[in-house]
Design a protein around this motif. Structure first.
Motif, PDB file in Angstrom:
ATOM      1  N   VAL A 142       7.438  -0.091  -9.391  1.00 50.23           N
ATOM      2  CA  VAL A 142       6.042   0.114  -9.779  1.00 50.23           C
ATOM      3  C   VAL A 142       5.872   1.401 -10.607  1.00 50.23           C
ATOM      4  O   VAL A 142       5.064   1.436 -11.531  1.00 50.23           O
ATOM      5  N   THR A 143       6.658   2.425 -10.264  1.00 44.77           N
ATOM      6  CA  THR A 143       6.481   3.724 -10.928  1.00 44.77           C
ATOM      7  C   THR A 143       6.478   3.658 -12.461  1.00 44.77           C
ATOM      8  O   THR A 143       5.585   4.220 -13.090  1.00 44.77           O
ATOM      9  N   PRO A 144       7.456   2.963 -13.083  1.00 43.10           N
ATOM     10  CA  PRO A 144       7.444   2.925 -14.552  1.00 43.10           C
ATOM     11  C   PRO A 144       6.135   2.354 -15.110  1.00 43.10           C
ATOM     12  O   PRO A 144       5.626   2.829 -16.121  1.00 43.10           O
ATOM     13  N   LEU A 145       5.599   1.347 -14.442  1.00 44.76           N
ATOM     14  CA  LEU A 145       4.350   0.741 -14.918  1.00 44.76           C
ATOM     15  C   LEU A 145       3.212   1.756 -14.855  1.00 44.76           C
ATOM     16  O   LEU A 145       2.397   1.859 -15.767  1.00 44.76           O
ATOM     17  N   ILE A 146       3.170   2.523 -13.773  1.00 38.88           N
ATOM     18  CA  ILE A 146       2.114   3.520 -13.628  1.00 38.88           C
ATOM     19  C   ILE A 146       2.253   4.600 -14.690  1.00 38.88           C
ATOM     20  O   ILE A 146       1.279   4.999 -15.324  1.00 38.88           O
ATOM     21  N   VAL A 147       3.491   5.024 -14.923  1.00 41.48           N
ATOM     22  CA  VAL A 147       3.722   6.025 -15.971  1.00 41.48           C
ATOM     23  C   VAL A 147       3.210   5.496 -17.306  1.00 41.48           C
ATOM     24  O   VAL A 147       2.490   6.175 -18.032  1.00 41.48           O
ATOM     25  N   ARG A 148       3.557   4.245 -17.629  1.00 43.59           N
ATOM     26  CA  ARG A 148       3.163   3.666 -18.913  1.00 43.59           C
ATOM     27  C   ARG A 148       1.646   3.525 -19.046  1.00 43.59           C
ATOM     28  O   ARG A 148       1.117   3.548 -20.141  1.00 43.59           O
ATOM     29  N   MET A 149       0.957   3.356 -17.943  1.00 48.25           N
ATOM     30  CA  MET A 149      -0.501   3.199 -18.033  1.00 48.25           C
ATOM     31  C   MET A 149      -1.225   4.535 -18.103  1.00 48.25           C
ATOM     32  O   MET A 149      -2.252   4.667 -18.758  1.00 48.25           O
ATOM     33  N   VAL A 150      -0.711   5.524 -17.404  1.00 49.13           N
ATOM     34  CA  VAL A 150      -1.411   6.810 -17.319  1.00 49.13           C
ATOM     35  C   VAL A 150      -1.064   7.715 -18.507  1.00 49.13           C
ATOM     36  O   VAL A 150      -1.905   8.446 -19.017  1.00 49.13           O
ATOM     37  N   LEU A 183       9.813   2.040  -0.598  1.00 52.16           N
ATOM     38  CA  LEU A 183      10.477   2.898  -1.574  1.00 52.16           C
ATOM     39  C   LEU A 183      11.105   2.073  -2.689  1.00 52.16           C
ATOM     40  O   LEU A 183      11.000   2.408  -3.864  1.00 52.16           O
ATOM     41  N   ALA A 184      11.750   0.971  -2.294  1.00 56.06           N
ATOM     42  CA  ALA A 184      12.372   0.106  -3.305  1.00 56.06           C
ATOM     43  C   ALA A 184      11.296  -0.459  -4.231  1.00 56.06           C
ATOM     44  O   ALA A 184      11.460  -0.514  -5.446  1.00 56.06           O
ATOM     45  N   GLN A 185      10.170  -0.885  -3.644  1.00 57.11           N
ATOM     46  CA  GLN A 185       9.084  -1.428  -4.467  1.00 57.11           C
ATOM     47  C   GLN A 185       8.501  -0.341  -5.365  1.00 57.11           C
ATOM     48  O   GLN A 185       8.174  -0.591  -6.526  1.00 57.11           O
ATOM     49  N   ALA A 186       8.375   0.871  -4.819  1.00 60.29           N
ATOM     50  CA  ALA A 186       7.802   1.977  -5.593  1.00 60.29           C
ATOM     51  C   ALA A 186       8.629   2.233  -6.845  1.00 60.29           C
ATOM     52  O   ALA A 186       8.099   2.576  -7.898  1.00 60.29           O
ATOM     53  N   LEU A 187       9.937   2.018  -6.715  1.00 59.65           N
ATOM     54  CA  LEU A 187      10.827   2.224  -7.847  1.00 59.65           C
ATOM     55  C   LEU A 187      10.470   1.290  -9.004  1.00 59.65           C
ATOM     56  O   LEU A 187      10.540   1.656 -10.177  1.00 59.65           O
ATOM     57  N   ALA A 200      -3.263   2.043 -10.169  1.00 63.42           N
ATOM     58  CA  ALA A 200      -3.008   1.840  -8.745  1.00 63.42           C
ATOM     59  C   ALA A 200      -3.166   0.362  -8.386  1.00 63.42           C
ATOM     60  O   ALA A 200      -2.321  -0.212  -7.691  1.00 63.42           O
ATOM     61  N   GLY A 201      -4.240  -0.254  -8.883  1.00 59.94           N
ATOM     62  CA  GLY A 201      -4.481  -1.668  -8.590  1.00 59.94           C
ATOM     63  C   GLY A 201      -3.357  -2.531  -9.137  1.00 59.94           C
ATOM     64  O   GLY A 201      -2.855  -3.443  -8.470  1.00 59.94           O
ATOM     65  N   PHE A 202      -2.976  -2.208 -10.350  1.00 59.72           N
ATOM     66  CA  PHE A 202      -1.918  -2.933 -11.031  1.00 59.72           C
ATOM     67  C   PHE A 202      -0.604  -2.782 -10.273  1.00 59.72           C
ATOM     68  O   PHE A 202       0.101  -3.756  -9.999  1.00 59.72           O
ATOM     69  N   GLY A 203      -0.308  -1.553  -9.906  1.00 59.87           N
ATOM     70  CA  GLY A 203       0.910  -1.280  -9.157  1.00 59.87           C
ATOM     71  C   GLY A 203       0.907  -2.019  -7.829  1.00 59.87           C
ATOM     72  O   GLY A 203       1.928  -2.557  -7.391  1.00 59.87           O
ATOM     73  N   PHE A 257       0.839  -1.205   0.000  1.00 59.98           N
ATOM     74  CA  PHE A 257       0.000   0.000   0.000  1.00 59.98           C
ATOM     75  C   PHE A 257       0.872   1.252   0.000  1.00 59.98           C
ATOM     76  O   PHE A 257       0.683   2.164  -0.801  1.00 59.98           O
ATOM     77  N   ASP A 258       1.852   1.268   0.909  1.00 60.29           N
ATOM     78  CA  ASP A 258       2.760   2.426   0.968  1.00 60.29           C
ATOM     79  C   ASP A 258       3.498   2.609  -0.353  1.00 60.29           C
ATOM     80  O   ASP A 258       3.621   3.722  -0.863  1.00 60.29           O
ATOM     81  N   ALA A 259       3.973   1.482  -0.893  1.00 64.64           N
ATOM     82  CA  ALA A 259       4.731   1.551  -2.150  1.00 64.64           C
ATOM     83  C   ALA A 259       3.859   2.124  -3.256  1.00 64.64           C
ATOM     84  O   ALA A 259       4.296   2.968  -4.041  1.00 64.64           O
ATOM     85  N   THR A 260       2.609   1.658  -3.329  1.00 63.39           N
ATOM     86  CA  THR A 260       1.701   2.121  -4.376  1.00 63.39           C
ATOM     87  C   THR A 260       1.460   3.613  -4.250  1.00 63.39           C
ATOM     88  O   THR A 260       1.425   4.344  -5.235  1.00 63.39           O
ATOM     89  N   LEU A 261       1.303   4.053  -3.008  1.00 62.72           N
ATOM     90  CA  LEU A 261       1.061   5.478  -2.764  1.00 62.72           C
ATOM     91  C   LEU A 261       2.227   6.323  -3.281  1.00 62.72           C
ATOM     92  O   LEU A 261       2.035   7.293  -4.022  1.00 62.72           O
ATOM     93  N   VAL A 262       3.432   5.918  -2.912  1.00 57.69           N
ATOM     94  CA  VAL A 262       4.621   6.647  -3.364  1.00 57.69           C
ATOM     95  C   VAL A 262       4.694   6.622  -4.893  1.00 57.69           C
ATOM     96  O   VAL A 262       4.903   7.644  -5.548  1.00 57.69           O
ATOM     97  N   ALA A 263       4.494   5.424  -5.464  1.00 59.29           N
ATOM     98  CA  ALA A 263       4.619   5.265  -6.920  1.00 59.29           C
ATOM     99  C   ALA A 263       3.556   6.075  -7.651  1.00 59.29           C
ATOM    100  O   ALA A 263       3.824   6.644  -8.707  1.00 59.29           O
ATOM    101  N   LEU A 264       2.354   6.135  -7.081  1.00 62.25           N
ATOM    102  CA  LEU A 264       1.284   6.912  -7.712  1.00 62.25           C
ATOM    103  C   LEU A 264       1.655   8.387  -7.756  1.00 62.25           C
ATOM    104  O   LEU A 264       1.515   9.040  -8.796  1.00 62.25           O
ATOM    105  N   VAL A 265       2.123   8.891  -6.624  1.00 60.93           N
ATOM    106  CA  VAL A 265       2.488  10.310  -6.568  1.00 60.93           C
ATOM    107  C   VAL A 265       3.582  10.610  -7.585  1.00 60.93           C
ATOM    108  O   VAL A 265       3.454  11.491  -8.435  1.00 60.93           O
TER     109      VAL A 265
END
Lengths: 317, 539
Positions: free
Chosen positions: B416-424, B410-414, B466-469, B340-348
């Motif tokens: 997840v972030t590219p995936l979120i960028v690619r989807m949004v 934070l490591a997980q967010a790293l 977010a769900g995917f991440g 959850f924390d990772a997703t939040l960071v990655a989303l932001v």
């Protein structure tokens, strides 16, 4: 003067889209920017809106320079060619948008939305989804949306071009009435001279980034400043003024300049004949030159007499 | 004159503004990605031995095996993904929802889970299961990327070819395939990347016999303490990844410009004639995708003494003879919280980056490409390297970051972030700029425009991202295995630990934990599918 454009130039890299344009629009006046596509008129409009930054020159409103005023603080409404309605909002939601931005309270807002929908002839459409509207209805909503927050100036970018012909003519008349009734100050961009003349108090002709002529529609129509402008305004034949009995060097003839008439002074031979919706268009040879003419029935090869209709003649210069 | 200069400067201001905004995601990347990775690499370089590692023939054998298995996996994934892409894009048949879910689930399953699932069929591991497992993951990438483009490519070009006398296969080869080539190329590049850096699968199925760069980096750092060797391998891997990313970016750019796209609705129809063979092939792939999943569930329920829920019951314990520091349930709860924390960071970070990317492109800044590629880098760099890098750098941050509970997120967010960028990003790009301008002329400030126009329009894809991440964070293994403290492990870490210890109860418990993880993952995927987000997200 409400809006003043002072020697505006807009460049993108090496291309100059708008070149040293000055123009003013008085309070309550509707001015049309008329010109062929690519002449820079839309860029000029976007510069007024604040969507483009002029390379040099200034946009002023009531003598205040707008250079530091961002788009959303200019209070200039903008209507795009294809509406650009917010797809996730209803008709009412779209119209109310600008009022919400101005923090108008709900009751006043609702009333204003209803009165605007009535103004554009869309009573009862408030709760429709904008995706269900026809093109004409969408443009009406776009107009209502732009007018709702009572902008100081309304900018219309080819507001009717995306519509089919019959609807366009109807809407042009409606739009002219709307702008007059609301005493709106407006700048309209269009490539259609009928539209410009229907809507505007004054017309500014643009060509290759410059304004070449400004004046009331009748004046611009009857005396285009040069051959190019005259061609754009429908003239297809250029002759000395003496040909039509006018004391000017050159005149441009539109298709309606010559009319078959037994009392006419000019004589010619019919070369070609085309039936149009409500008249016959002829091609007539006069002294070896071919001219367009309007007339009743005539056969190819007939000798005909032609009368000059000054409404179809434009003085150049 | 001074005035003209001032205005020329104002013309640049939006570009400057966006470039300044781009510094934020870049700073995030610099702090939590570049710094740790560079620290590891320089640590290795300082100790010398990089040259000797590069001269070692074993190293090159390793490189060959890594690339070879990645290539084989990519070929399998593309071959299996194409019929699925066709069915998803062009067919109006029953069970399409099932196909879509069956394709998506493997992609988000934790690597450890997939490794174990294939071990139920190949208990000793080997090259074949490694290739199949890697392909299993990535069929989704091919099916969705290619299918996304296929769904919007004009069918009439194909019809025209047929009318000109081309047979159906001929029309496919000469018209359809070239049109899809950019998507296939881009998908293949990403799949190759994933396979070349795949960690969990190779670790579980390769044992000590079959090693890739990624697992070798892990082994050298953790078990042999051969930092310079690991650093050399990291450098090699980094070079390869960068090359593939550049190729992918080129393919993507061509795809964005060259196509006349149409709505799927008017293109999908019931398959006819020979197309049914393709549908049949697609369903065969679906069955193949479901087999390991079913095998895993069966295995979790069967013991030497017949069917039993022992593994599931054991989740409430610390495993056989206290293998774990916490119970399975505790680990599961910790997993959910961390993800959850990772997703939040990655989303932001991800959404902010996407907005900045759109702004940069719009203002014509070249810089956009740089940021785009930089954001993708964490996908391809060894998660193990990143994890280890964290350990040696994060203590320099205020308040000894190494022991912070935010380290793992934070490591997980790293990742997840590219995936979120690619989807949004594609959705944001699809929003007509003039819609934003209309809002601005109506008095909306830039922040307000974002809230009133962008946010509602990208809302659903944001939730999907977010769900995917979330599920990807849930299954993240490479970096987490390094960073999770023994008293706060995540489920994948627990699974790996249980599998590495003897005792039937331990492996039983591991399989049960896998099923648990899978259930959560599938739940999330089904939720995303219900949102019916346009399937054109790029990976």
């Amino acid at each position: 003067m409400a809006l003043e454009l002072d020697s505006i130039t807009v460049r993108y890299g090496r291309t100059t889209a708008v070149s040293d344009v000055s123009l003013s629009v008085a309070d309550g006046e509707v001015v049309a920017l008329l010109g062929p596509s690519g002449c820079g008129k839309s860029t000029l409009l976007r510069t007024v809106a604040g969507l483009e930054k002029p390379t040099s020159g200034s946009v002023r409103w009531d003598a205040t320079d707008l250079a530091g005023v961002p788009v959303h603080r200019r209070e200039f409404g903008l209507v795009f060619q294809d509406g650009q309605l917010f797809p996730h909002r209803t008709v009412a939601g779209n119209v109310a948008f600008g009022l919400r931005m101005k923090k108008v309270e709900r009751e006043t807002r609702d009333k204003r939305v209803l009165s605007l929908l009535e103004l554009v002839g869309l009573e009862g459409y408030a709760d429709r989804r904008v995706t269900q509207l026809s093109g004409g209805e969408q443009q009406r909503v776009a107009l209502a949306r732009a007018l709702a927050p009572s902008p100081r100036l309304v900018l219309l970018d080819e507001p009717l071009s995306a519509l089919d012909r019959a609807l366009r003519e109807q809407l042009a008349v409606d739009l002219a009435r709307l702008l007059r009734e609301a005493a709106t100050t407006a700048l309209v961009v269009t490539h259609d001279h009928d539209e410009a003349f229907t809507l505007a108090d004054r017309v500014a002709i643009m060509s290759r980034g410059r304004i070449v002529q400004v004046g009331p529609p009748a004046e611009v129509w009857s005396s285009p400043v040069d051959v190019e402008t005259a061609k754009f305004l429908g003239c297809n034949k250029f002759v000395p003024g003496s040909f039509v009995g006018l004391d000017v060097e050159r005149v441009g003839l539109r298709a309606t300049a010559l009319r078959v008439d037994s009392d006419g002074l000019i004589e010619g031979t019919v070369v070609e004949r085309v039936h149009r919706r409500d008249h016959v268009r002829l091609l007539v040879a006069i002294d070896g030159e071919e001219y367009e003419a309007v007339g009743p029935m005539a056969e190819v090869g007939d000798r005909v007499r032609l009368e000059i209709d000054l409404d179809g003649v434009a003085r150049i210069g | 004159m001074g005035r003209a200069v001032a205005q020329a400067r104002a013309g640049l201001s939006s570009r400057t503004g966006w470039s300044a905004a781009a510094l934020l995601p870049l700073a995030f990347l610099a702090l939590f990605f570049a710094w740790p990775v560079l620290a590891i690499v320089s640590l290795g370089l300082r100790e010398g031995g990089v040259l000797s590692a590069l001269a070692d023939s074993d190293t090159w054998e390793l490189v060959c095996f890594t690339l070879g298995q990645a290539l084989a996996s990519t070929v399998v994934a593309v071959l299996a993904g194409m019929p699925l892409a066709f069915v998803l894009a062009r067919c109006r048949i029953r069970g399409l929802g099932l196909v879509r879910a069956a394709v998506m689930v493997p992609f988000v399953l934790p690597t450890v889970v997939v490794g174990l699932a294939f071990r139920t069929f190949w208990p000793d591991g080997g090259v074949l299961p490694i290739v199949l497992a890697n392909a299993f993951f990535n069929v989704a990438v091919v099916a969705r990327t290619v299918g996304g483009l296929w769904a919007h490519t004009d069918r009439r070009a194909e019809d025209a070819a047929r009318a000109l006398g081309a047979s159906r296969p001929r029309a496919f080869l000469s018209v359809v395939l070239p049109a899809l080539a950019p998507a296939i190329g881009s998908a293949a590049a990403v799949v190759f990347l994933f396979c070349a850096t795949s960690f969990g699968v190779v670790l579980v199925l390769g044992g000590s016999r079959y090693r890739t760069l990624e697992t070798e980096i892990y082994l050298r750092t953790v078990e042999l303490f051969d930092l310079s060797g690991a650093a050399a391998l990291s450098l090699l891997q980094f070079a390869a990844v960068l090359a593939v990313l550049v190729l992918g970016a080129l393919a993507r750019r061509r795809r964005e410009t060259a196509l006349a796209l149409r709505d799927r609705e008017e293109l999908a129809r019931r398959p006819t004639g020979g197309e049914w063979y393709v549908v049949l092939a697609a369903f065969a792939v679906v069955v193949a995708l479901l087999t390991p999943v079913v095998g895993l569930v069966t295995r979790s329920l069967s013991t030497r003494d017949g069917w039993s829920l022992a593994g599931y019951v054991a989740l409430n314990t610390r495993g056989d003879r206290g293998t774990l520091a916490v119970t399975g349930v505790d680990a599961a709860v910790n997993s959910l919280r961390t993800a959850f924390d990772a997703t939040l960071v990655a989303l932001v970070v991800g959404v902010f980056s996407a907005v900045v990317l759109v702004g940069l492109r719009r203002s014509g800044a070249r810089f956009a490409e740089v940021l785009d590629t930089a954001l993708m880098l964490p996908l391809g760099v060894s998660a193990v390297t990143v994890g280890f890098g964290y350990l040696i750098t994060m203590d320099a941050l205020p308040g000894d970051f190494r022991t912070s509970p935010m380290l793992v997120p934070l490591a997980q967010a790293l990742v997840v972030t590219p995936l979120i960028v690619r989807m949004v990003l594609p959705v944001l790009r699809a929003v007509d700029e003039r819609l934003r301008q209309a809002a601005a002329t109506l008095g909306a400030s830039p922040a307000r425009v974002w809230r009133e126009v962008d946010l509602p329009l990208v809302g659903r894809s944001l939730v999907a991202a977010a769900g995917f991440g979330y599920v990807v964070a849930l299954g993240e293994f490479g970096a987490t295995s390094f960073l999770a403290r023994p008293d706060a492990p995540t489920l994948p870490v627990v699974i790996a630990r249980l599998m590495s210890r003897p005792g039937e109860l331990n492996s039983q418990m591991a399989y049960a934990a896998c099923v648990l993880l899978m259930v959560v993952t599938v739940g999330c995927v089904l939720l995303i599918e219900r949102l019916r987000v346009p399937s054109s997200g790029e990976f």
